[in-house]
Design a protein around this motif. Sequence first.
Motif, PDB file in Angstrom:
ATOM      1  N   ARG A   7       0.830  -1.214   0.000  1.00 18.84           N
ATOM      2  CA  ARG A   7       0.000   0.000   0.000  1.00 18.84           C
ATOM      3  C   ARG A   7       0.858   1.255   0.000  1.00 18.84           C
ATOM      4  NH1 ARG A   7      -3.163  -3.129   3.576  1.00 18.84           N
ATOM      5  NH2 ARG A   7      -2.193  -2.122   5.381  1.00 18.84           N
ATOM      6  N   ILE A   8       1.940   1.238   0.802  1.00 18.88           N
ATOM      7  CA  ILE A   8       2.836   2.396   0.830  1.00 18.88           C
ATOM      8  C   ILE A   8       3.459   2.621  -0.546  1.00 18.88           C
ATOM      9  CG2 ILE A   8       5.046   3.227   1.747  1.00 18.88           C
ATOM     10  CD1 ILE A   8       4.254   1.975   4.422  1.00 18.88           C
ATOM     11  N   ASN A   9       3.909   1.542  -1.181  1.00 18.50           N
ATOM     12  CA  ASN A   9       4.502   1.672  -2.521  1.00 18.50           C
ATOM     13  C   ASN A   9       3.498   2.238  -3.523  1.00 18.50           C
ATOM     14  OD1 ASN A   9       7.166   0.986  -2.204  1.00 18.50           O
ATOM     15  ND2 ASN A   9       6.910  -1.160  -2.740  1.00 18.50           N
ATOM     16  N   ARG A  10       2.247   1.781  -3.448  1.00 22.58           N
ATOM     17  CA  ARG A  10       1.232   2.286  -4.382  1.00 22.58           C
ATOM     18  C   ARG A  10       0.984   3.775  -4.160  1.00 22.58           C
ATOM     19  NH1 ARG A  10      -1.403  -2.693  -3.214  1.00 22.58           N
ATOM     20  NH2 ARG A  10      -2.813  -1.633  -1.753  1.00 22.58           N
ATOM     21  N   ARG A  11       0.906   4.175  -2.895  1.00 19.19           N
ATOM     22  CA  ARG A  11       0.654   5.582  -2.604  1.00 19.19           C
ATOM     23  C   ARG A  11       1.821   6.449  -3.058  1.00 19.19           C
ATOM     24  NH1 ARG A  11      -3.853   6.376   0.510  1.00 19.19           N
ATOM     25  NH2 ARG A  11      -3.211   8.507   1.010  1.00 19.19           N
ATOM     26  N   LEU A  12       3.030   5.979  -2.850  1.00 22.42           N
ATOM     27  CA  LEU A  12       4.198   6.746  -3.298  1.00 22.42           C
ATOM     28  C   LEU A  12       4.207   6.867  -4.816  1.00 22.42           C
ATOM     29  CD1 LEU A  12       6.962   5.262  -0.966  1.00 22.42           C
ATOM     30  CD2 LEU A  12       5.977   7.558  -0.834  1.00 22.42           C
ATOM     31  N   ALA A  13       3.893   5.755  -5.503  1.00 19.53           N
ATOM     32  CA  ALA A  13       3.896   5.771  -6.960  1.00 19.53           C
ATOM     33  C   ALA A  13       2.860   6.739  -7.519  1.00 19.53           C
ATOM     34  CB  ALA A  13       3.653   4.364  -7.501  1.00 19.53           C
ATOM     35  N   ARG A  14       1.764   6.927  -6.787  1.00 18.26           N
ATOM     36  CA  ARG A  14       0.686   7.809  -7.245  1.00 18.26           C
ATOM     37  C   ARG A  14       0.822   9.229  -6.709  1.00 18.26           C
ATOM     38  NH1 ARG A  14      -4.025   3.342  -5.837  1.00 18.26           N
ATOM     39  NH2 ARG A  14      -3.469   1.843  -7.471  1.00 18.26           N
ATOM     40  N   GLY A  15       1.889   9.469  -5.962  1.00 19.89           N
ATOM     41  CA  GLY A  15       2.095  10.797  -5.401  1.00 19.89           C
ATOM     42  C   GLY A  15       1.149  11.126  -4.262  1.00 19.89           C
ATOM     43  N   ARG A  16       0.647  10.110  -3.579  1.00 13.98           N
ATOM     44  CA  ARG A  16      -0.294  10.320  -2.491  1.00 13.98           C
ATOM     45  C   ARG A  16       0.448  10.313  -1.153  1.00 13.98           C
ATOM     46  NH1 ARG A  16      -5.467   6.580  -3.220  1.00 13.98           N
ATOM     47  NH2 ARG A  16      -6.255   8.102  -1.698  1.00 13.98           N
ATOM     48  N   PRO A  17      -0.101  10.936  -0.110  1.00 12.56           N
ATOM     49  CA  PRO A  17       0.590  11.033   1.181  1.00 12.56           C
ATOM     50  C   PRO A  17       0.663   9.684   1.898  1.00 12.56           C
ATOM     51  CG  PRO A  17      -1.615  11.954   1.350  1.00 12.56           C
ATOM     52  CD  PRO A  17      -1.385  11.686  -0.095  1.00 12.56           C
TER      53      PRO A  17
END
Length: 270
Positions: A7-17
Motif C-alpha cells: 500500500r505504501i509503494n502504491r501511494r508513493l507511486a501515485r504521489g499520495r501522502p
Amino acid sequence: MIPRVARINRRLARGRPVASVPLELVHARPLDVPVTFCVNMQADPIQRKHRNGEFYEQQELLILKALFPEGGLFVDIGANVGNHTLFAALHLRAGRVIPFEPNPKAFELLIQNVLVNRLAERVSFDFIGYGLSDAAEAGFGMEERQRNLGGAKMLPGEGEVEVLRGDVALAGLSPEFIKIDVEGMEIKVLNGLAGVFERARPVMLVEVDQDNDAAFHDWVAARDYRVLTTHSRYQTNRNYILCHAADKERLGAAMAAGAVGTEPNASAGV
C-alpha cells in the motif's frame, strides 16, 4: 510484498501522502551530512545512538567508504530501523539500496527513516517484511523485545513471516556490498546467496554469533574469501568485513590510502 508495504509503494507511486507511525524526529549532522533519525524506543542501542545524533557503529561504517564504489548496489540483510541503509545512501552514495527486514517494529521505522530523508527513489521497499535463509519458508514469528530491537530472533512456527532464499530474491543482481546481521541465521543466509556469489564478488560485513564462528570460517575458506578487519563489540559475536581473495590486495591498499579510522578493538584480517 506484504500488504502494508504494498500500500505504501502504491501511494508513493501515485504521489499520495503516507502517514507515519508514532515516533520522534532527531535532526542531526553526523560526519557533516544532514540526516533525520526516526526513533520510538529508549532502551535500544541503535536508537540511543540516533538520539545522540550519531550512526550506530559509526567508526566501523567509515571503513566502508574505502570499499564501496559510488553508485553501486548495497544490500542490507537484517536492516533493523535502517542505520546501515541510511549510511549507504547518504555517505556511500549508493545508487540503489535493498534492505531486508522481517520485524514490523523495526521496519516501520526503517520506512519512515527512508521517507523523511527523501531516499525512496534509491531505497527499495520490495523486501521489507521478509527475512532471508537458505530456502523459502513461511510461519515465522518475531521474538518480542522491549530492549535491543535488533536482537530479536525469528521463531519458527510462531507467526506468518516469510523467509526467502537470497539468490532467488536477488536474481540477476550483482551487489557490490552485502551487510548481514541476522541474529544467528548468518550461515543459512550465506548459503542461500550461492547464486549471487557465482556472478559477483561482493565485499561483505557479517555479524557472526560465537556459536557459528567455526562454521563461518569454513564458509570463508570454501568461497575463497579473506577477512579484512574484525570488530568485537560484544562477547557474544564478532563483525567481520571480508572480500574475495582476488580483491584483497586492492581493497587493503584502498583502506590504507583512505586512512580510515577503526574501533580500538578492531584488528586486521589475514
